[in-house]
Design a protein around this motif. Structure first.
Motif, PDB file in Angstrom:
ATOM      1  N   ARG A 127      45.034   1.267  53.472  1.00 51.98           N
ATOM      2  CA  ARG A 127      45.790   1.974  54.513  1.00 51.98           C
ATOM      3  C   ARG A 127      44.873   2.439  55.634  1.00 51.98           C
ATOM      4  O   ARG A 127      43.751   2.871  55.396  1.00 51.98           O
ATOM      5  CB  ARG A 127      46.487   3.208  53.927  1.00 51.98           C
ATOM      6  N   PHE A 138      49.055   1.530  59.114  1.00 51.36           N
ATOM      7  CA  PHE A 138      48.834   0.090  59.024  1.00 51.36           C
ATOM      8  C   PHE A 138      48.129  -0.210  57.707  1.00 51.36           C
ATOM      9  O   PHE A 138      47.765   0.698  56.959  1.00 51.36           O
ATOM     10  CB  PHE A 138      47.989  -0.392  60.210  1.00 51.36           C
ATOM     11  N   HIS A 139      47.933  -1.494  57.422  1.00 51.35           N
ATOM     12  CA  HIS A 139      47.216  -1.907  56.217  1.00 51.35           C
ATOM     13  C   HIS A 139      46.355  -3.103  56.581  1.00 51.35           C
ATOM     14  O   HIS A 139      46.833  -4.024  57.269  1.00 51.35           O
ATOM     15  CB  HIS A 139      48.197  -2.267  55.104  1.00 51.35           C
ATOM     16  N   ASN A 142      48.227  -6.095  54.468  1.00 50.42           N
ATOM     17  CA  ASN A 142      49.683  -6.232  54.520  1.00 50.42           C
ATOM     18  C   ASN A 142      50.269  -6.043  55.914  1.00 50.42           C
ATOM     19  O   ASN A 142      51.291  -6.658  56.255  1.00 50.42           O
ATOM     20  CB  ASN A 142      50.337  -5.219  53.574  1.00 50.42           C
ATOM     21  N   LYS A 143      49.645  -5.181  56.712  1.00 50.51           N
ATOM     22  CA  LYS A 143      50.182  -4.872  58.045  1.00 50.51           C
ATOM     23  C   LYS A 143      49.029  -4.560  58.990  1.00 50.51           C
ATOM     24  O   LYS A 143      48.868  -3.431  59.455  1.00 50.51           O
ATOM     25  CB  LYS A 143      51.146  -3.681  57.956  1.00 50.51           C
ATOM     26  N   ASP A 152      48.766  -0.045  67.238  1.00 53.55           N
ATOM     27  CA  ASP A 152      49.634  -0.872  68.077  1.00 53.55           C
ATOM     28  C   ASP A 152      50.572  -0.036  68.938  1.00 53.55           C
ATOM     29  O   ASP A 152      50.986  -0.463  70.018  1.00 53.55           O
ATOM     30  CB  ASP A 152      50.505  -1.791  67.205  1.00 53.55           C
TER      31      ASP A 152
END
Length: 220
Positions: A127, A138-139, A142-143, A152
């Motif tokens: 994370r 975010f990750h 994963n992200k 972002d």
């Protein structure tokens, strides 16, 4: 339906609790939310918790149980509830049984979200949180953000929180194994536990959880 949701940090309990509670039309009762609500409302129990936490102490079982009992006694919980983060140990589990028995009720199910320890570490340690707005998360796998280390949404710096670091995650897991995991055995002896493999898309985990409930819960 009266349900307890249990699982280690990073298993997705918060996400699944919200989805299941909505699906079953019962309130989602989270210990963390209860603490924050009582503190913000200035209740007697909230003042006790605030004082304890400000001194770095652990909230005693009797205070946690009292808050949960107060919440479960509200009208919207008359037809059932989903407990997330409570009970946290055997003493709290026994207290919950006694509370329910006093009202002529009992738990219907205990859903155990099962996830390998390495996956917990991967999920949490990956994370990254925006320093400007902690709701922007975010990750790394994963992200991931479009630009490394940059939010972002607002362009703020992304950082790894101290409690998301691997060594901290493993300490949290050790506490879970020592204090909370034993309640699974306690409830298994009562025939209440269904183990839900939680390494899957969110909707699939929810489907598995619904299917594991007694028939009257699945039909809600």
């Amino acid at each position: 339906m009266r349900i307890v949701l249990v699982g280690p940090p990073g298993a997705g309990k918060g996400t699944q609790a919200a989805l299941l509670a909505e699906r079953l039309s019962i309130p989602h009762i989270s210990t963390g939310d209860l603490f924050r609500a009582n503190i913000s409302q200035g209740t007697e129990l909230g003042e006790q918790v605030k004082s304890i936490l400000s001194e770095g102490g652990l909230v005693p079982d009797e205070v946690t149980v009292a808050m949960a009992a107060d919440r479960m006694a509200r009208p919207d919980a008359a037809g059932g509830f989903l407990l997330d983060g409570f009970p946290r140990n055997i003493a709290q589990a026994k207290a919950l049984d006694e509370l329910l028995a006093e009202g002529g009720h009992a738990l219907d199910a205990v859903l155990d979200l099962e996830i390998p320890e390495d996956e917990v570490v991967r999920r949490i340690a990956g994370r990254r949180t925006c320093v400007k707005d902690s709701s922007h998360t975010f990750h790394v796998q994963n992200k991931p953000p479009r630009a490394p280390g940059v939010c972002d949404v607002c362009g703020g710096e992304l950082q790894q929180r101290d409690d998301d670091r691997e060594e901290t995650v493993r300490k949290r897991l050790a506490i879970y194994h020592e204090e909370t995991e034993p309640i699974i055995g306690y409830y298994r002896e009562q025939g209440l536990v269904s183990t839900i493999p939680a390494v899957a898309p969110v909707v699939e985990v929810t489907r598995r959880a619904i299917e594991a409930l007694p028939a009257r819960g699945r039909d809600s």
